[in-house]
Design a protein around this motif. Structure first.
Motif, short mmCIF file in Angstrom:
data_model
loop_
_atom_site.label_atom_id
_atom_site.label_comp_id
_atom_site.label_asym_id
_atom_site.label_seq_id
_atom_site.Cartn_x
_atom_site.Cartn_y
_atom_site.Cartn_z
N VAL A 196 37.49 36.09 42.39
CA VAL A 196 36.87 35.01 41.62
C VAL A 196 37.12 33.69 42.35
CG1 VAL A 196 36.94 33.74 39.44
CG2 VAL A 196 37.18 36.23 39.44
N PRO A 197 36.10 32.87 42.52
CA PRO A 197 36.31 31.58 43.19
C PRO A 197 37.43 30.77 42.54
CG PRO A 197 33.97 32.00 42.91
CD PRO A 197 34.70 33.08 42.15
N THR A 202 41.23 28.42 35.45
CA THR A 202 41.80 27.32 34.68
C THR A 202 43.32 27.43 34.67
OG1 THR A 202 41.69 28.56 32.60
CG2 THR A 202 39.77 27.24 33.20
N GLU A 203 44.00 26.33 34.39
CA GLU A 203 45.46 26.28 34.44
C GLU A 203 46.11 27.20 33.42
OE1 GLU A 203 46.70 22.27 34.08
OE2 GLU A 203 45.92 21.65 36.04
N ASP A 204 45.41 27.49 32.33
CA ASP A 204 46.00 28.32 31.28
C ASP A 204 45.71 29.80 31.47
OD1 ASP A 204 43.31 28.33 30.72
OD2 ASP A 204 43.50 27.67 28.63
N GLY A 205 45.23 30.20 32.66
CA GLY A 205 44.99 31.61 32.93
C GLY A 205 43.61 32.09 32.54
N GLY A 206 42.71 31.17 32.23
CA GLY A 206 41.36 31.54 31.86
C GLY A 206 40.38 31.30 33.00
N ILE A 207 39.10 31.16 32.63
CA ILE A 207 38.05 30.97 33.62
C ILE A 207 36.98 30.05 33.02
CG2 ILE A 207 36.83 33.05 32.85
CD1 ILE A 207 35.99 33.52 35.77
N ARG A 236 44.06 38.90 41.67
CA ARG A 236 43.20 40.06 41.45
C ARG A 236 42.89 40.18 39.95
NH1 ARG A 236 44.62 46.37 42.59
NH2 ARG A 236 45.95 45.96 40.81
N PRO A 237 42.05 39.27 39.43
CA PRO A 237 41.77 39.31 38.00
C PRO A 237 40.93 40.53 37.61
CG PRO A 237 40.40 37.68 39.07
CD PRO A 237 41.38 38.16 40.10
N LEU A 238 41.13 40.95 36.38
CA LEU A 238 40.30 41.99 35.78
C LEU A 238 39.21 41.29 34.98
CD1 LEU A 238 40.27 45.17 35.38
CD2 LEU A 238 41.28 44.70 33.14
N ILE A 239 37.96 41.65 35.22
CA ILE A 239 36.84 40.98 34.57
C ILE A 239 35.84 42.03 34.11
CG2 ILE A 239 35.60 40.63 36.76
CD1 ILE A 239 34.75 37.86 35.63
N GLY A 269 24.69 35.47 30.01
CA GLY A 269 23.40 34.81 30.17
C GLY A 269 23.29 33.91 31.37
N VAL A 270 24.24 33.99 32.29
CA VAL A 270 24.21 33.16 33.50
C VAL A 270 24.72 33.98 34.68
CG1 VAL A 270 24.58 31.00 32.23
CG2 VAL A 270 26.55 32.27 33.13
N PRO A 271 24.39 33.58 35.92
CA PRO A 271 24.97 34.25 37.08
C PRO A 271 26.49 34.03 37.14
CG PRO A 271 23.06 32.94 37.69
CD PRO A 271 23.41 32.55 36.30
N VAL A 272 27.19 35.05 37.59
CA VAL A 272 28.65 34.96 37.70
C VAL A 272 29.03 35.29 39.14
CG1 VAL A 272 30.84 35.83 36.87
CG2 VAL A 272 28.91 35.66 35.29
N PRO A 273 29.59 34.31 39.88
CA PRO A 273 29.86 34.49 41.32
C PRO A 273 31.16 35.25 41.58
CG PRO A 273 30.47 32.27 40.67
CD PRO A 273 29.89 32.93 39.44
N ILE A 274 31.14 36.54 41.39
CA ILE A 274 32.31 37.36 41.66
C ILE A 274 31.99 38.35 42.78
CG2 ILE A 274 33.27 37.14 39.35
CD1 ILE A 274 32.13 39.91 38.69
N GLU A 275 33.04 38.80 43.47
CA GLU A 275 32.86 39.74 44.56
C GLU A 275 33.88 40.87 44.41
OE1 GLU A 275 30.51 39.60 46.73
OE2 GLU A 275 29.73 37.61 46.16
N PRO A 276 33.60 42.01 45.06
CA PRO A 276 34.57 43.12 44.98
C PRO A 276 35.91 42.70 45.56
CG PRO A 276 32.46 43.88 45.85
CD PRO A 276 32.38 42.38 45.80
#
Length: 521
Positions: A196-197, A202-207, A236-239, A269-276
């Protein structure tokens, strides 16, 4: 592989099967564990333990400080309650509770299996990897299992067989035990480890996803489904996402990373810029079709018993699975060991089902409730808003904390003291050797008569070969004496003197009294 007989066969070397084998070994019983895999499973599944089971792992000396800082940044030597948790993705604040039972331990399932495998081997447990239970027959005297091993089929005889072989349990099916509840095929959950870019974190562990908004760690309900984000391993976040009203997907169609990404984008409802992900795995990449909430009608039939997912399956929301399953094993292990040793009558095993079945029913109820609260629709949105307001009330927060922790069910142990049937309080006592936590006294999985007034010990001398008698003092002691079972639950307690009640409890749980000469021998 030359042995063809043992005390107990455990089918399945997941966390529950391995924990049960450790409990049996501590009880002086010889288990053999069978598993079709070639070795411990590295598959990422559960991400940690929550609830009372964390303290119970500490009771056995298995707890260690957080390896991955999921719940908070604490690295306490002993379990500490979580200041907050979630119910169906709704924040649940717990810091103000007087007695908070929601402990957390962020240990990924592969690491837990590794830990339990090492403990089992230390205790002399024989684990037969690459050996699958394919059939068995049982009568009043023994169980004869047919096992498919690397060199062909063979028979293994035991006093008892325990199925820890998952939701599709061969053991349960062959016993003909009904598996009742609800099943739904109209939802699909997909998730994966991902890159994830950095700018989205976020500082609280979110996105924070452009066009979709800011999401907290864990489950996040949106109108199109559920979005999941949890960085349990740094970098290595789980998403993932859960969708409703989906068309079925063939079981044999492999899941891909692009499939996971497309599911997330449909939900948000939006593009999500994640990669393997890169780097060493194993990496999560899973698709879960439908949701089963099923409970075995019985946990025992004669010399064959069920634990863990073979006895119950449910939503993973809130993380109740290992809390429920591992407590099954700790409840059953000492009882089965006592029966195999000949210390207690066989009907002691009936209390395994009578105590643990109601706990599973509660988990079924709250997991279905949480599933209902993530469904799409404006009515559910309104209900979540109302439910969130209710959860701010201290009484509601306390009720939910005990429900999620599994501490709201009191075992019927035949004693009316307020502590009886409850997990022993986290208490520090002073013995002749110094201060010690009660949890540490239970490391060996032997029952304890904790005498805090000096009046109970003489009445238990005929059980001294089976029960450790500990004389101690404690500030603000909750009772004058407590009889604590190996699983940490209180079988008897008194505020003054109750010799008859103590002797009755000792006989009920640990077998008949023996002459002092026999005890001395």
């Amino acid at each position: 592989m030359s042995e063809t007989a043992t005390d107990v066969i455990v089918s399945g070397a997941g966390p529950n099967g391995l924990m049960l084998a450790c409990e049996l070994a501590l009880a002086g019983v010889r288990p053999i564990v069978l598993d079709p895999l070639a070795g411990p499973s590295p598959e990422p599944k559960a991400n940690g333990l929550v609830g009372q089971v964390v303290r119970m792992m500490d009771i056995r000396g298995l707890f260690s400080p957080n390896e991955f800082e999921i719940f908070d940044s604490s690295r306490a030597e002993h379990p500490e309650p979580l200041p907050h948790y979630i119910f169906s993705g709704i924040p649940l604040e717990l810091a103000a509770l007087q007695h908070n039972p929601m402990y957390g331990w962020s240990i990924p399932q592969p690491r837990l299996i590794e830990l339990l495998t090492a403990r089992a081997e230390e205790l002399g447990v024989r684990i037969r990897w690459g050996n699958r239970l394919i059939d068995f027959r049982a009568d009043d005297e023994q169980v004869v299992a047919t096992v498919q091993g690397p060199e062909g089929p063979y028979e293994l005889t035991a006093d008892y067989l325990v199925g820890a072989d998952g939701g599709k349990s061969l053991v349960r099916k062959q016993l003909g035990i009904a598996f009742r509840g609800t099943s739904s095929e109209d939802r699909i959950a997909r998730f994966a480890h991902a890159r994830v870019p950095e700018e989205l974190r976020t500082e609280d562990g979110g996105i924070d996803i452009p066009g979709a908004g800011r999401f907290t760690f864990g489950h996040n309900r949106v109108e199109r489904g559920m979005f999941i984000y949890a960085e349990m391993t740094p970098g290595r976040p789980l998403i993932g996402a859960t969708e409703h009203g989906c068309d079925p997907v063939p079981d044999d169609e492999p899941v891909t990373f692009d499939e996971v990404r497309r599911s997330i984008e449909r939900v948000l409802g939006v593009p999500v810029p994640i990669e393997p992900p890169t780097g060493p795995g194993p990496h999560a990449l899973r698709r879960l079709v439908g949701q089963n909430t099923l409970l075995a009608e019985h946990y025992r039939r004669g010399r064959v018993l069920l634990v863990g997912d073979s006895a119950h399956v449910h939503s993973s929301m809130g993380g109740p699975g290992l809390n429920l399953g591992l407590q099954d094993t700790i409840n059953l292990g000492w009882k089965l060991g006592s029966v195999v040793r000949g210390d207690a009558p066989e009907d002691l095993l009936d209390t395994y089902e009578s105590e643990r079945h109601p706990v599973a029913e509660r988990v079924m109820m709250h997991s279905l409730s949480q599933t209902a609260l993530i469904a799409p629709g404006p009515e559910v949105t309104a209900l979540r808003e109302l439910f969130g307001e209710l959860m701010e009330l201290p009484e509601v927060a306390n009720h939910l904390a005990n429900l999620l922790a599994g501490s709201d069910v009191r075992y019927d142990i035949g004693d009316d003291h307020p502590l009886a049937g409850r997990l022993v309080p986290d208490l520090t006592v002073t013995t002749e050797d110094g201060s010690v936590r009660v949890d540490e006294l239970l490391r060996t999985a032997r029952p304890i008569l904790l005498d805090l007034s000096g009046g109970a010990a003489p009445h238990a001398r005929e059980w001294a070969d089976r029960v450790d008698i500990v004389d101690a003092t404690a500030d603000h002691a909750p009772a004058a004496a407590m009889l604590i079972r190996p699983d940490g639950y209180i079988a008897w307690a008194t505020q003054d003197s109750d010799a008859d009640g103590l002797r009755a409890a000792l006989a009920r749980w640990f077998g008949p009294a023996r002459a002092l000469a026999e005890v001395a021998d």
